[in-house]
Design a protein around this motif. Sequence first.
Motif, mmCIF file in Angstrom:
data_model
loop_
_atom_site.group_PDB
_atom_site.id
_atom_site.type_symbol
_atom_site.label_atom_id
_atom_site.label_comp_id
_atom_site.label_asym_id
_atom_site.label_seq_id
_atom_site.Cartn_x
_atom_site.Cartn_y
_atom_site.Cartn_z
ATOM 1 N N SER A 26 0.354 8.864 0.806
ATOM 2 C CA SER A 26 -0.370 10.090 0.459
ATOM 3 C C SER A 26 -1.427 9.795 -0.591
ATOM 4 O O SER A 26 -1.137 9.143 -1.595
ATOM 5 C CB SER A 26 0.603 11.151 -0.066
ATOM 6 O OG SER A 26 1.582 11.461 0.898
ATOM 7 N N THR A 27 -2.638 10.274 -0.364
ATOM 8 C CA THR A 27 -3.720 10.089 -1.332
ATOM 9 C C THR A 27 -3.566 11.127 -2.454
ATOM 10 O O THR A 27 -2.857 12.119 -2.281
ATOM 11 C CB THR A 27 -5.088 10.263 -0.646
ATOM 12 O OG1 THR A 27 -5.126 11.572 -0.035
ATOM 13 C CG2 THR A 27 -5.305 9.209 0.413
ATOM 14 N N PRO A 28 -4.243 10.940 -3.594
ATOM 15 C CA PRO A 28 -4.145 11.903 -4.694
ATOM 16 C C PRO A 28 -4.544 13.326 -4.302
ATOM 17 O O PRO A 28 -4.083 14.288 -4.912
ATOM 18 C CB PRO A 28 -5.121 11.327 -5.738
ATOM 19 C CG PRO A 28 -5.113 9.861 -5.479
ATOM 20 C CD PRO A 28 -5.001 9.732 -3.985
ATOM 21 N N CYS A 29 -5.388 13.455 -3.271
ATOM 22 C CA CYS A 29 -5.808 14.797 -2.847
ATOM 23 C C CYS A 29 -4.808 15.437 -1.886
ATOM 24 O O CYS A 29 -5.007 16.565 -1.440
ATOM 25 C CB CYS A 29 -7.195 14.736 -2.203
ATOM 26 S SG CYS A 29 -7.323 13.577 -0.829
ATOM 27 N N GLY A 30 -3.732 14.699 -1.538
ATOM 28 C CA GLY A 30 -2.656 15.289 -0.748
ATOM 29 C C GLY A 30 -2.691 15.021 0.740
ATOM 30 O O GLY A 30 -1.874 15.561 1.475
ATOM 31 N N HIS A 31 -3.608 14.172 1.226
ATOM 32 C CA HIS A 31 -3.680 13.879 2.656
ATOM 33 C C HIS A 31 -2.931 12.585 2.976
ATOM 34 O O HIS A 31 -2.839 11.689 2.136
ATOM 35 C CB HIS A 31 -5.141 13.803 3.122
ATOM 36 C CG HIS A 31 -5.856 15.111 2.991
ATOM 37 N ND1 HIS A 31 -6.925 15.300 2.128
ATOM 38 C CD2 HIS A 31 -5.638 16.304 3.589
ATOM 39 C CE1 HIS A 31 -7.334 16.550 2.222
ATOM 40 N NE2 HIS A 31 -6.570 17.189 3.086
ATOM 41 N N ASN A 32 -2.387 12.508 4.198
ATOM 42 C CA ASN A 32 -1.546 11.378 4.599
ATOM 43 C C ASN A 32 -2.242 10.499 5.631
ATOM 44 O O ASN A 32 -2.922 10.999 6.528
ATOM 45 C CB ASN A 32 -0.214 11.897 5.170
ATOM 46 C CG ASN A 32 0.544 12.748 4.173
ATOM 47 O OD1 ASN A 32 0.755 12.335 3.040
ATOM 48 N ND2 ASN A 32 0.946 13.935 4.577
ATOM 49 N N PHE A 33 -2.012 9.182 5.504
ATOM 50 C CA PHE A 33 -2.579 8.203 6.429
ATOM 51 C C PHE A 33 -1.615 7.031 6.560
ATOM 52 O O PHE A 33 -0.718 6.849 5.726
ATOM 53 C CB PHE A 33 -3.930 7.677 5.921
ATOM 54 C CG PHE A 33 -4.934 8.733 5.598
ATOM 55 C CD1 PHE A 33 -5.739 9.270 6.583
ATOM 56 C CD2 PHE A 33 -5.066 9.201 4.293
ATOM 57 C CE1 PHE A 33 -6.667 10.260 6.282
ATOM 58 C CE2 PHE A 33 -5.985 10.187 3.985
ATOM 59 C CZ PHE A 33 -6.786 10.724 4.982
ATOM 60 N N CYS A 34 -1.791 6.225 7.610
ATOM 61 C CA CYS A 34 -1.072 4.953 7.690
ATOM 62 C C CYS A 34 -1.587 4.079 6.545
ATOM 63 O O CYS A 34 -2.778 4.072 6.243
ATOM 64 C CB CYS A 34 -1.348 4.247 9.028
ATOM 65 S SG CYS A 34 -0.825 5.171 10.484
ATOM 66 N N LYS A 35 -0.683 3.354 5.919
ATOM 67 C CA LYS A 35 -1.080 2.520 4.776
ATOM 68 C C LYS A 35 -2.160 1.520 5.178
ATOM 69 O O LYS A 35 -3.179 1.364 4.496
ATOM 70 C CB LYS A 35 0.143 1.785 4.223
ATOM 71 C CG LYS A 35 -0.124 1.020 2.946
ATOM 72 C CD LYS A 35 1.153 0.416 2.388
ATOM 73 C CE LYS A 35 0.882 -0.299 1.075
ATOM 74 N NZ LYS A 35 2.116 -0.872 0.492
ATOM 75 N N THR A 36 -1.960 0.850 6.318
ATOM 76 C CA THR A 36 -2.935 -0.143 6.779
ATOM 77 C C THR A 36 -4.274 0.508 7.106
ATOM 78 O O THR A 36 -5.334 -0.027 6.772
ATOM 79 C CB THR A 36 -2.397 -0.867 8.027
ATOM 80 O OG1 THR A 36 -1.133 -1.444 7.724
ATOM 81 C CG2 THR A 36 -3.345 -1.954 8.484
ATOM 82 N N CYS A 37 -4.224 1.697 7.727
ATOM 83 C CA CYS A 37 -5.463 2.378 8.138
ATOM 84 C C CYS A 37 -6.334 2.749 6.944
ATOM 85 O O CYS A 37 -7.540 2.501 6.947
ATOM 86 C CB CYS A 37 -5.126 3.641 8.936
ATOM 87 S SG CYS A 37 -4.429 3.333 10.573
ATOM 88 N N VAL A 38 -5.710 3.346 5.911
ATOM 89 C CA VAL A 38 -6.508 3.808 4.777
ATOM 90 C C VAL A 38 -7.049 2.640 3.965
ATOM 91 O O VAL A 38 -8.187 2.682 3.474
ATOM 92 C CB VAL A 38 -5.691 4.783 3.896
ATOM 93 C CG1 VAL A 38 -4.594 4.066 3.134
ATOM 94 C CG2 VAL A 38 -6.610 5.523 2.923
ATOM 95 N N TYR A 39 -6.251 1.565 3.828
ATOM 96 C CA TYR A 39 -6.742 0.396 3.099
ATOM 97 C C TYR A 39 -7.896 -0.277 3.855
ATOM 98 O O TYR A 39 -8.873 -0.728 3.252
ATOM 99 C CB TYR A 39 -5.611 -0.599 2.850
ATOM 100 C CG TYR A 39 -4.738 -0.232 1.678
ATOM 101 C CD1 TYR A 39 -5.172 0.679 0.721
ATOM 102 C CD2 TYR A 39 -3.473 -0.777 1.521
ATOM 103 C CE1 TYR A 39 -4.379 1.033 -0.353
ATOM 104 C CE2 TYR A 39 -2.663 -0.424 0.440
ATOM 105 C CZ TYR A 39 -3.127 0.484 -0.498
ATOM 106 O OH TYR A 39 -2.339 0.821 -1.566
ATOM 107 N N LYS A 40 -7.778 -0.340 5.175
ATOM 108 C CA LYS A 40 -8.854 -0.933 5.985
ATOM 109 C C LYS A 40 -10.114 -0.065 5.895
ATOM 110 O O LYS A 40 -11.234 -0.588 5.842
ATOM 111 C CB LYS A 40 -8.399 -1.057 7.440
ATOM 112 C CG LYS A 40 -9.355 -1.840 8.327
ATOM 113 C CD LYS A 40 -8.813 -1.962 9.742
ATOM 114 C CE LYS A 40 -7.561 -2.816 9.794
ATOM 115 N NZ LYS A 40 -7.085 -3.002 11.172
#
Length: 254
Positions: A26-40
Amino acid sequence: MSSSSGPLTEELQCSICLDVFTDPVSTPCGHNFCKTCVYKYWDNSQTCNCPYCKETFNQRPDLKINTTLREIIDLYKEKSPEKKTEVLCDYCEETKLKALKLCLVCQSSYCETHLQPHFKVSSLKKHKLMDPVSNLEDYICQKHERPLELFCRADQACVCLMCAVTDHKNHNTVPLEEESKEKKIQLMKTQKDVQQMIQDRIKKIQGVKHSAEVRKRNTEEEKAAHVELFTDLIRSIERCQTELLEMMEEQQKA
């Protein structure tokens, strides 16, 4: 990309890869992503912002896996209607039949015929049977090559009997079935809370949309009323102007 389907698919779907979350964060703004996806995504972007709402962060956040969301996803996948990989009997010689059970002690899968000794031979009756799976290594302790029959609550990990008396000697360990039952109850409650939250959000969104429609309708009605008022006013001024000009012409003639 898999095509998972279910009542919560969209809510459990990463907006980057459009698939069910893997290691959700979860990002600080409250949205969720796959860890690999958001880092990429951040690796390929000049600024560090949320891929969904575009909120910018001063520095790259150190994201931790959202364990609650991951447990919900595990429960979802467990109940998903997708077809599972068929496991075949390890002892059929010619035509391999579908395995009925897997023995964690023997570490083999058995069809109905080859499973019979586990019901008749006294020494085999003590073996632990389960539904056949293709990933047997996930159910076997890689250190002691024994079935993972216990759950260590201190380390939140599945352990075998040998682990329980060595590495986890002073830890609180319980049978895997007991912990699984408790986890499922917790997950069902969490899933129910998430569904209720989703329904509440949908109602709020519908309320906002309705309010927006009402405001738009009222604005249109007010605009129409003002246009009509000014149109009548212009007509009245034009009529007064005409009457005044006519009166001035009559006076000039007189």
